[in-house]
Design an enzyme around this catalytic site. Structure first.
Site, PDB file in Angstrom:
ATOM      1  N   ASP A  49     -15.394   6.324  12.042  1.00  0.00           N
ATOM      2  CA  ASP A  49     -15.039   7.727  12.102  1.00  0.00           C
ATOM      3  C   ASP A  49     -16.358   8.498  11.737  1.00  0.00           C
ATOM      4  OD1 ASP A  49     -12.998   9.843  12.438  1.00  0.00           O
ATOM      5  OD2 ASP A  49     -13.652  10.387  10.401  1.00  0.00           O
ATOM      6  N   TYR A  54     -21.434  15.275   9.561  1.00  0.00           N
ATOM      7  CA  TYR A  54     -21.843  14.089   8.332  1.00  0.00           C
ATOM      8  C   TYR A  54     -23.179  13.677   8.757  1.00  0.00           C
ATOM      9  CZ  TYR A  54     -16.493  13.345   8.449  1.00  0.00           C
ATOM     10  OH  TYR A  54     -15.209  13.280   8.541  1.00  0.00           O
ATOM     11  N   LYS A  83     -16.917  14.146  15.859  1.00  0.00           N
ATOM     12  CA  LYS A  83     -16.432  15.420  16.156  1.00  0.00           C
ATOM     13  C   LYS A  83     -17.350  16.820  16.408  1.00  0.00           C
ATOM     14  CE  LYS A  83     -13.475  13.319  12.291  1.00  0.00           C
ATOM     15  NZ  LYS A  83     -14.271  12.827  11.423  1.00  0.00           N
ATOM     16  N   HIS A 115     -13.255  19.347  15.142  1.00  0.00           N
ATOM     17  CA  HIS A 115     -13.215  19.079  13.829  1.00  0.00           C
ATOM     18  C   HIS A 115     -12.325  20.023  13.080  1.00  0.00           C
ATOM     19  CE1 HIS A 115     -15.904  16.919  10.531  1.00  0.00           C
ATOM     20  NE2 HIS A 115     -14.434  17.206  10.013  1.00  0.00           N
TER      21      HIS A 115
HETATM   22  P1  NAP Z   1     -10.767   8.589   0.796  1.00  0.00           P
HETATM   23  O1  NAP Z   1     -11.210   7.626   1.850  1.00  0.00           O
HETATM   24  O2  NAP Z   1      -9.744   9.062   0.574  1.00  0.00           O
HETATM   25  O3  NAP Z   1     -11.561   8.357  -0.724  1.00  0.00           O
HETATM   26  C1  NAP Z   1     -12.894   7.869  -0.600  1.00  0.00           C
HETATM   27  C2  NAP Z   1     -13.367   7.729  -2.039  1.00  0.00           C
HETATM   28  O4  NAP Z   1     -12.753   6.854  -2.583  1.00  0.00           O
HETATM   29  C3  NAP Z   1     -14.931   7.277  -2.242  1.00  0.00           C
HETATM   30  O5  NAP Z   1     -15.334   8.328  -3.367  1.00  0.00           O
HETATM   31  C4  NAP Z   1     -14.873   6.133  -2.640  1.00  0.00           C
HETATM   32  O6  NAP Z   1     -15.986   5.374  -3.414  1.00  0.00           O
HETATM   33  C5  NAP Z   1     -13.546   5.548  -2.881  1.00  0.00           C
HETATM   34  N1  NAP Z   1     -13.049   4.216  -2.975  1.00  0.00           N
HETATM   35  C6  NAP Z   1     -12.785   3.781  -1.731  1.00  0.00           C
HETATM   36  N2  NAP Z   1     -12.290   2.463  -1.929  1.00  0.00           N
HETATM   37  C7  NAP Z   1     -12.017   2.540  -3.255  1.00  0.00           C
HETATM   38  C8  NAP Z   1     -11.109   1.466  -3.933  1.00  0.00           C
HETATM   39  N3  NAP Z   1     -10.799   0.287  -3.297  1.00  0.00           N
HETATM   40  N4  NAP Z   1     -10.945   1.879  -5.180  1.00  0.00           N
HETATM   41  C9  NAP Z   1     -11.317   3.000  -5.736  1.00  0.00           C
HETATM   42  N5  NAP Z   1     -11.894   3.938  -5.019  1.00  0.00           N
HETATM   43  C10 NAP Z   1     -12.201   3.580  -3.626  1.00  0.00           C
HETATM   44  O7  NAP Z   1     -11.850   9.982   1.035  1.00  0.00           O
HETATM   45  P2  NAP Z   1     -12.387  10.660   2.240  1.00  0.00           P
HETATM   46  O8  NAP Z   1     -13.921  10.210   2.526  1.00  0.00           O
HETATM   47  O9  NAP Z   1     -12.542  12.179   2.271  1.00  0.00           O
HETATM   48  O10 NAP Z   1     -11.822  10.538   3.504  1.00  0.00           O
HETATM   49  C11 NAP Z   1     -11.865   9.170   4.318  1.00  0.00           C
HETATM   50  C12 NAP Z   1     -12.676   9.710   5.829  1.00  0.00           C
HETATM   51  O11 NAP Z   1     -11.528  10.512   6.750  1.00  0.00           O
HETATM   52  C13 NAP Z   1     -13.832  10.235   5.677  1.00  0.00           C
HETATM   53  O12 NAP Z   1     -14.994   9.582   5.414  1.00  0.00           O
HETATM   54  C14 NAP Z   1     -14.184  10.845   7.121  1.00  0.00           C
HETATM   55  O13 NAP Z   1     -14.389   9.792   7.890  1.00  0.00           O
HETATM   56  C15 NAP Z   1     -12.734  11.240   7.241  1.00  0.00           C
HETATM   57  N6  NAP Z   1     -12.328  12.683   6.847  1.00  0.00           N
HETATM   58  C16 NAP Z   1     -12.129  13.784   7.798  1.00  0.00           C
HETATM   59  C17 NAP Z   1     -11.935  14.840   7.734  1.00  0.00           C
HETATM   60  C18 NAP Z   1     -11.737  15.749   8.562  1.00  0.00           C
HETATM   61  O14 NAP Z   1     -11.689  16.991   8.433  1.00  0.00           O
HETATM   62  N7  NAP Z   1     -11.449  15.564   9.970  1.00  0.00           N
HETATM   63  C19 NAP Z   1     -11.791  15.314   6.027  1.00  0.00           C
HETATM   64  C20 NAP Z   1     -12.156  14.422   5.408  1.00  0.00           C
HETATM   65  C21 NAP Z   1     -12.295  13.000   5.566  1.00  0.00           C
HETATM   66  P3  NAP Z   1     -17.154   4.451  -2.714  1.00  0.00           P
HETATM   67  O15 NAP Z   1     -17.675   4.986  -1.744  1.00  0.00           O
HETATM   68  O16 NAP Z   1     -17.958   4.423  -4.174  1.00  0.00           O
HETATM   69  O17 NAP Z   1     -16.111   3.135  -2.841  1.00  0.00           O
END
Ligand code: NAP
Length: 289
Positions: A49, A54, A83, A115
């Site tokens: 994704d 990004y 997006k 997005h």
């Molecule tokens: P998330 O996946 O909820 O959390 C990511 C965070 O958790 C990072 O800091 C990561 O750190 C940590 N993490 C990952 N695996 C872990 C584990 N097993 N134990 C403890 N911590 C862990 O947050 P997100 O990045 O906001 O959301 C995921 C994806 O969704 C994004 O990357 C993006 O592709 C998409 N997204 C889309 C939108 C939108 O507006 N459409 C908004 C937000 C996100 P490390 O990297 O250090 O492991």
């Protein structure tokens, strides 16, 4: 886990999309993208994704071209989402989407999303927002018909934005990507998606990493001998909701993929769902007209 056995959901385009994808927000630079994508492909991830904002589309495309043969895979084995940036909403949409296609340079994009329902640089109450959304959607529809965007959808839309789109579109959205985790269960949006056969996809399943220390999540994790992250991701996929955990750490990338060899009990599912308090870790689209 081979691509063919990767658990998936059926989109309304007739295409299967993997239930598990790697989130790539904040994965930037060729080395970091290479390391994460390499670990993800080895762990069975077949979906990635990205987004114009990004700033990693070009690196993701380049790295995939290098890594797919190494893992015995081809372009068709992976599902790429990107997006349209909020700055390109409206009259810049065609150019914005073509830019994403050129940056990724993978022939086509499997799923392309608007997005954000608003427009960068405009206040959330700007009356031009609905017209801009419609113009963006028309551009995505054109590129879908041309086969360049295999599926099109939206992100961060509220129930009102979804109804407006469904009533005016020629091609219905295949998917809605929104924040979803036990503290934000999105009951109304899930009903709207079900009603219109739009796939509901979760982002920030780990609450940006903050939910892994929630006491209830920790208790369930202890009961089922799985990591807190696996519990949070399993809670979603067990409801048929695709997830996109982001990590730049190869060990976590591997661990976060182990979701399909255990089940949470109904009691644990209910305990997690009872955490719902409409808490958002990410941006809030509710004021966007
Ligand atoms: P998330 O996946 O909820 O959390 C990511 C965070 O958790 C990072 O800091 C990561 O750190 C940590 N993490 C990952 N695996 C872990 C584990 N097993 N134990 C403890 N911590 C862990 O947050 P997100 O990045 O906001 O959301 C995921 C994806 O969704 C994004 O990357 C993006 O592709 C998409 N997204 C889309 C939108 C939108 O507006 N459409 C908004 C937000 C996100 P490390 O990297 O250090 O492991």
């Amino acid at each position: 886990m081979s691509s063919s056995s990767s658990p998936s959901v059926l989109l309304n385009t007739g295409v299967q999309m993997p239930l598990l994808g790697l989130g790539t927000y904040k994965l930037v630079g060729p080395e970091d993208v290479y390391q994460a994508v390499d670990a993800a492909l080895a762990a069975g991830y077949r979906s990635f994704d990205s987004a114009a904002v990004y700033r990693n589309e070009a690196d993701l495309g380049r790295v995939l071209k290098e890594l797919l043969p190494k893992h015995g895979l081809t372009r068709e084995d992976v599902f790429i989402t990107s997006k349209l940036g909020p700055k390109d909403q409206g009259e810049g949409a065609m150019e914005g989407a073509l830019h994403s296609l050129a940056q990724l340079d993978l022939g086509y994009i499997d799923l392309y999303l608007i997005h954000w329902p608003g427009t960068q640089g405009r206040v959330v109450t700007d009356q031009r927002n609905p017209g801009n959304r419609a113009e963006s959607w028309a551009a995505l529809e054109k590129l879908h018909v041309q086969g360049k965007l295999k599926a099109i959808g939206v992100s961060n839309y509220t129930p009102a934005h979804m109804r407006e789109l469904i009533q005016s579109c020629k091609i219905p959205p295949a998917l809605l990507q929104v924040e979803f985790h036990p503290r934000l269960c999105q009951t109304e949006l899930r009903k709207v998606c079900e009603e219109y056969e739009v796939c509901f996809q979760a982002y920030s399943s780990l609450g940006k990493g903050e939910l892994v220390t929630d006491p209830v999540v920790l208790e369930v994790s202890k009961n089922c001998e799985r990591t807190p992250a696996q519990v949070l991701l399993r809670w979603a996929v067990q409801q048929g909701v695709p997830v996109l955990p982001k990590s730049s750490n190869p060990d976590r990338i591997k661990d976060n993929a182990r979701l399909f060899d255990f089940t949470l009990s109904d009691t644990d599912m209910d305990r997690l769902s009872a955490l719902d308090c409409e808490h958002k870790y990410c941006w809030d689209p509710s004021e966007v007209v």
